[in-house]
Design a protein around this motif. Structure first.
Motif, mmCIF file in Angstrom:
data_model
loop_
_atom_site.group_PDB
_atom_site.id
_atom_site.type_symbol
_atom_site.label_atom_id
_atom_site.label_comp_id
_atom_site.label_asym_id
_atom_site.label_seq_id
_atom_site.Cartn_x
_atom_site.Cartn_y
_atom_site.Cartn_z
ATOM 1 N N GLU A 254 -3.587 -5.171 -4.515
ATOM 2 C CA GLU A 254 -4.371 -6.259 -5.106
ATOM 3 C C GLU A 254 -5.131 -5.815 -6.348
ATOM 4 O O GLU A 254 -5.949 -6.566 -6.882
ATOM 5 C CB GLU A 254 -5.337 -6.815 -4.062
ATOM 6 C CG GLU A 254 -4.623 -7.479 -2.885
ATOM 7 C CD GLU A 254 -5.593 -8.073 -1.882
ATOM 8 O OE1 GLU A 254 -6.824 -7.926 -2.090
ATOM 9 O OE2 GLU A 254 -5.138 -8.676 -0.897
ATOM 10 N N GLY A 255 -4.900 -4.580 -6.785
ATOM 11 C CA GLY A 255 -5.548 -4.085 -7.995
ATOM 12 C C GLY A 255 -6.933 -3.517 -7.776
ATOM 13 O O GLY A 255 -7.641 -3.214 -8.732
ATOM 14 N N ASN B 185 -13.529 -1.409 -0.800
ATOM 15 C CA ASN B 185 -12.562 -2.374 -0.268
ATOM 16 C C ASN B 185 -11.108 -1.979 -0.533
ATOM 17 O O ASN B 185 -10.195 -2.751 -0.243
ATOM 18 C CB ASN B 185 -12.825 -3.761 -0.863
ATOM 19 C CG ASN B 185 -14.162 -4.322 -0.418
ATOM 20 O OD1 ASN B 185 -14.530 -4.204 0.749
ATOM 21 N ND2 ASN B 185 -14.897 -4.916 -1.348
ATOM 22 N N PHE B 186 -10.905 -0.774 -1.086
ATOM 23 C CA PHE B 186 -9.539 -0.335 -1.363
ATOM 24 C C PHE B 186 -8.685 -0.373 -0.099
ATOM 25 O O PHE B 186 -7.530 -0.776 -0.127
ATOM 26 C CB PHE B 186 -9.550 1.084 -1.934
ATOM 27 C CG PHE B 186 -8.191 1.654 -2.188
ATOM 28 C CD1 PHE B 186 -7.551 1.459 -3.397
ATOM 29 C CD2 PHE B 186 -7.530 2.396 -1.202
ATOM 30 C CE1 PHE B 186 -6.283 1.987 -3.631
ATOM 31 C CE2 PHE B 186 -6.269 2.928 -1.430
ATOM 32 C CZ PHE B 186 -5.652 2.714 -2.644
ATOM 33 N N TYR B 187 -9.278 0.031 1.019
ATOM 34 C CA TYR B 187 -8.539 0.053 2.289
ATOM 35 C C TYR B 187 -8.804 -1.204 3.123
ATOM 36 O O TYR B 187 -8.614 -1.203 4.342
ATOM 37 C CB TYR B 187 -8.898 1.303 3.089
ATOM 38 C CG TYR B 187 -8.395 2.583 2.454
ATOM 39 C CD1 TYR B 187 -7.041 2.900 2.451
ATOM 40 C CD2 TYR B 187 -9.271 3.482 1.847
ATOM 41 C CE1 TYR B 187 -6.566 4.065 1.864
ATOM 42 C CE2 TYR B 187 -8.812 4.652 1.255
ATOM 43 C CZ TYR B 187 -7.455 4.939 1.270
ATOM 44 O OH TYR B 187 -6.993 6.094 0.682
ATOM 45 N N TYR B 188 -9.261 -2.269 2.470
ATOM 46 C CA TYR B 188 -9.442 -3.580 3.108
ATOM 47 C C TYR B 188 -10.404 -3.529 4.298
ATOM 48 O O TYR B 188 -10.239 -4.263 5.284
ATOM 49 C CB TYR B 188 -8.086 -4.143 3.553
ATOM 50 C CG TYR B 188 -7.070 -4.206 2.447
ATOM 51 C CD1 TYR B 188 -7.099 -5.229 1.487
ATOM 52 C CD2 TYR B 188 -6.095 -3.225 2.317
ATOM 53 C CE1 TYR B 188 -6.173 -5.282 0.448
ATOM 54 C CE2 TYR B 188 -5.162 -3.265 1.278
ATOM 55 C CZ TYR B 188 -5.211 -4.287 0.353
ATOM 56 O OH TYR B 188 -4.300 -4.332 -0.675
ATOM 57 N N GLY B 189 -11.384 -2.639 4.211
ATOM 58 C CA GLY B 189 -12.378 -2.543 5.269
ATOM 59 C C GLY B 189 -11.905 -1.814 6.508
ATOM 60 O O GLY B 189 -12.628 -1.752 7.509
ATOM 61 N N LEU C 297 -4.009 6.004 5.600
ATOM 62 C CA LEU C 297 -3.682 6.793 4.409
ATOM 63 C C LEU C 297 -2.181 6.742 4.140
ATOM 64 O O LEU C 297 -1.743 6.627 2.991
ATOM 65 C CB LEU C 297 -4.138 8.241 4.602
ATOM 66 C CG LEU C 297 -5.643 8.503 4.545
ATOM 67 C CD1 LEU C 297 -5.956 9.920 5.009
ATOM 68 C CD2 LEU C 297 -6.195 8.272 3.151
ATOM 69 N N HIS C 298 -1.395 6.839 5.178
ATOM 70 C CA HIS C 298 0.066 6.784 5.055
ATOM 71 C C HIS C 298 0.511 5.421 4.503
ATOM 72 O O HIS C 298 1.410 5.341 3.674
ATOM 73 C CB HIS C 298 0.690 7.038 6.427
ATOM 74 C CG HIS C 298 2.160 6.776 6.500
ATOM 75 N ND1 HIS C 298 3.071 7.361 5.646
ATOM 76 C CD2 HIS C 298 2.882 5.967 7.322
ATOM 77 C CE1 HIS C 298 4.284 6.952 5.946
ATOM 78 N NE2 HIS C 298 4.207 6.092 6.950
ATOM 79 N N LYS C 299 -0.146 4.366 4.926
ATOM 80 C CA LYS C 299 0.268 3.015 4.538
ATOM 81 C C LYS C 299 -0.165 2.645 3.127
ATOM 82 O O LYS C 299 0.612 2.067 2.356
ATOM 83 C CB LYS C 299 -0.293 2.004 5.533
ATOM 84 C CG LYS C 299 0.128 0.564 5.246
ATOM 85 C CD LYS C 299 -0.385 -0.369 6.334
ATOM 86 C CE LYS C 299 0.054 -1.822 6.060
ATOM 87 N NZ LYS C 299 -0.423 -2.742 7.125
ATOM 88 N N TYR C 300 -1.396 3.013 2.748
ATOM 89 C CA TYR C 300 -1.956 2.518 1.485
ATOM 90 C C TYR C 300 -2.059 3.584 0.390
ATOM 91 O O TYR C 300 -2.287 3.238 -0.767
ATOM 92 C CB TYR C 300 -3.337 1.914 1.724
ATOM 93 C CG TYR C 300 -3.306 0.697 2.612
ATOM 94 C CD1 TYR C 300 -2.815 -0.517 2.139
ATOM 95 C CD2 TYR C 300 -3.743 0.771 3.937
ATOM 96 C CE1 TYR C 300 -2.779 -1.638 2.957
ATOM 97 C CE2 TYR C 300 -3.708 -0.355 4.763
ATOM 98 C CZ TYR C 300 -3.220 -1.552 4.264
ATOM 99 O OH TYR C 300 -3.174 -2.660 5.082
ATOM 100 N N GLY C 301 -1.908 4.868 0.732
ATOM 101 C CA GLY C 301 -1.998 5.908 -0.280
ATOM 102 C C GLY C 301 -3.409 6.428 -0.475
ATOM 103 O O GLY C 301 -4.361 5.990 0.179
#
Length: 628
Positions: free
Chosen positions: A347-348, A355-359, A367-371
């Protein structure tokens, strides 16, 4: 007027210090005013801690403002009272404010001190605190051990006789016991030998040797360590020997201070971790090197910031989706495969934003899913290894987080590395060997490979505190030949030099050549051979020297041409391990060739296709080197 001034001042200070309701303040002032009408005089007892003030009746006269009545001691973790007993400091020294104030100049802390080293403090749990002191029982244990050792060595006047003394089991046990209790007394801790299991551990030479020679303990909280070990042994008698003894002692030493969960920001239960690791070991879920680890190495497995549930996930996903990496040689390599380096989510949202990891809790799976960026990648790499029983820990590098891990159970290797060993430092809250930077890990590892000599050198170091001054230096110097990797010996030698007429350069003469040889043999020390060398560019020559000035000051070379070149004359043949280029912001060249002069001719040795770029902003790109 004087009485009114006191009332008004009290009202303002209470508002700011206590945040009490104005209604309460008004009632307080009305109470004071009533007493003023009834009495001609008014006595005030206070210091600058108005938050601890209350009104009390005085049978012999007017009401008095006093501190609330409860008095107690600071805690074991924060034992040193300061600021008139209002706060408790973790350390025995003040912070140096740099303002020249005697109460905040870095000296020994006291009730008069107004600041605490590293700002590590807690508010007193009572209305007034005294510094924590070891109880008389603990001091008596120390005094008895001191007397016993002094009586045994008083007639030993040679180095040979002292070393023979240390080879006797009971003497060795007393040396370890003395060092253990001395640390407790120095840090205001207590030891109760009324606990049967604690007493059994304290009188077991094998266990005390493991406790005292398996690395430092954060804040010297050895009482916490021995109580944890005792509780584990009460719950599991198998913890008294073999691998499970090493596991129990490693847990006790590591969890004497809080070990945080990276994902949930809560403390991990050390005793529960022991039981899980014990069961996993029985089930053969760890890689082979785990089963031969000593206590010191095992600390860097059990101290994982990943929860036990995350470790189960890690083993499951490797076995199901990445089976090629299920071995102790490659487990670190899976890190970059499983966690993408990214500055923004889908989402940029920047990774700097919460909020990078959507809370979500930042678990290994998240970490594996979102980097992640370097910190998340390195901590993921450490946890993946630990999940299979491989020791590891994150390390700080300039502007970067890398990690080290024990490859195949034999040597420490840097992972996610940019700056190399010599620029790798510590990473809180990991307990580092000798409380030194991470390059000392391989040195401790070598010392631990010959436990008999390392343990003897430690007993010699401790015994040196008892011997006559003329023997102290001789004993420490000889210990450096027994185990030259034991860094604490050189620290103690420095103290001897300050007390006696010893060559002030002796430590450097002995330790530095050893460390240099060790680094060269084990770390393949690299230098930036390009720094300061002559640079020629196709344009903007005045800025060309910025590419290799080694300052990292943000100055750069650039060109406005569509094609350009820059050349660095190294001055002599070199073996190049890598070329590292930092690009400015989001700008970079996407098509370039790298040429080197080899045997008098320029040949292509790399290109943009060979560059590994580890970020998208101010990115460092790396190209593997060559011989020439």
């Amino acid at each position: 007027l004087q009485h009114y001034f006191i009332q008004s001042n009290l009202r303002m200070r209470l508002c700011f210090s206590m945040g009490v309701a104005l209604v309460f303040v008004a009632l307080m002032q009305l109470t004071l005013s009533r007493h003023h009408l009834e009495k001609d005089t008014f006595e005030v007892s206070y210091d600058d801690d108005w938050a601890g003030v209350k009104v009390v009746e005085n049978e012999e006269g007017p009401p008095m403002l006093t501190k609330r009545g409860t008095t107690g001691q600071c805690t074991v973790s924060y034992p040193y009272a300061y600021s008139d007993g209002r706060y408790c400091c973790k350390y025995a020294y003040e912070k140096d404010s740099g303002k020249g104030k005697a109460t905040c100049d870095g000296g020994p802390i006291s009730q008069e001190s107004r600041c605490c080293y590293s700002n590590k403090y807690k508010k007193c749990a009572y209305d007034y605190c005294n510094s924590k002191e070891s109880d008389e029982g603990t001091k008596k244990i120390l005094n008895d051990l001191t007397q016993n050792i002094e009586d045994k060595i008083k007639n030993l006047g040679s180095l040979a006789s002292l070393k023979e003394f240390l080879k006797i089991g009971d003497n060795s046990l007393e040396i370890y016991q003395w060092e253990f209790v001395n640390k407790l007394v120095e840090t205001r801790q207590d030891l109760s030998l009324d606990d049967e299991m604690v007493s059994w551990i304290f009188n077991n030479r094998t266990i005390m040797e493991k406790i005292m020679t398996s690395g430092d303990v954060d804040d010297d909280l050895y009482n916490e360590a021995i109580y944890i070990i005792a509780e584990i042994m009460r719950q599991d008698p198998a913890a008294k020997s073999g691998l499970k003894l090493d596991l129990a002692v490693a847990i006790g030493l590591t969890f004497s201070s809080e070990v945080p969960s990276l994902a949930y920001k809560t403390a991990i239960d050390g005793i529960a971790r022991y039981h899980n690791f014990s069961r996993w070991a029985d089930e053969g879920l760890f890689m082979e090197p785990f089963y031969t680890l000593n206590t010191w190495l095992m600390r860097y497995v059990v101290g994982s910031w990943a929860t036990d549930e995350e470790m189960v996930w890690a083993r499951d996903i490797i076995k199901a989706e990445w089976p090629d990496y299920n071995n102790p040689d490659k487990i670190d390599s899976v890190t970059h495969k499983m966690v993408k380096y990214t500055m923004y989510n889908d989402e940029g949202t920047s990774i700097q934003n919460k909020n990078f990891y959507y809370g979500l809790p930042v678990t290994l799976e998240v970490l594996h899913k979102y980097g992640a960026v370097c910190g998340g990648i390195s901590k993921f790499g450490v946890a993946m290894g630990q999940s299979f029983g491989i020791p590891g820990l994150p390390v700080g590098q300039p502007g970067h987080c890398a990690f080290i891990w024990l490859k195949n159970g034999t040597y420490w290797k840097l992972g996610n590395n940019i700056s190399g060993w010599t620029k790798s430092n510590t990473h809180l809250p990991v307990m580092y060997s000798w409380k030194r930077a991470s390059p000392f890990f391989p040195i401790m590892h070598e010392a631990q490979q010959t436990p008999d000599t390392y343990q003897l050198s430690e007993r010699m170091r401790i015994l040196a505190k008892f011997v006559k001054p003329e023997l102290r230096y001789e004993l420490l110097e000889d210990a450096t030949t027994v185990c030259p990797q034991n860094y604490d010996l050189y620290e103690d030698l420095k103290n001897v030099m300050s007390q006696h007429e010893v060559d002030e350069n002796i430590v450097e003469k002995q330790m530095i050549p050893y460390l240099e040889d060790y680094y060269e043999a084990n770390f393949e020390i690299e230098e930036d051979v390009a720094v300061g060398k002559a640079v020629t560019a196709s344009g903007f020559q005045d800025r060309a020297s910025y590419v290799n000035d080694g300052t990292g000051n943000g100055k750069a070379w650039w060109t406005t041409e569509t094609e350009a070149w820059i050349e660095i004359d190294l001055g002599y043949p070199c073996t190049i391990s890598s070329i590292n280029i930092q690009w400015w912001a989001h700008c970079s060249s996407e098509d370039y060739d790298l040429l080197a002069e080899i045997d008098g001719s320029f040949v292509k040795v790399g290109s943009r296709d060979d560059e590994v770029r580890k970020s998208s902003f101010n990115a460092w790109g790396e190209i593997q080197g060559w011989e020439g």
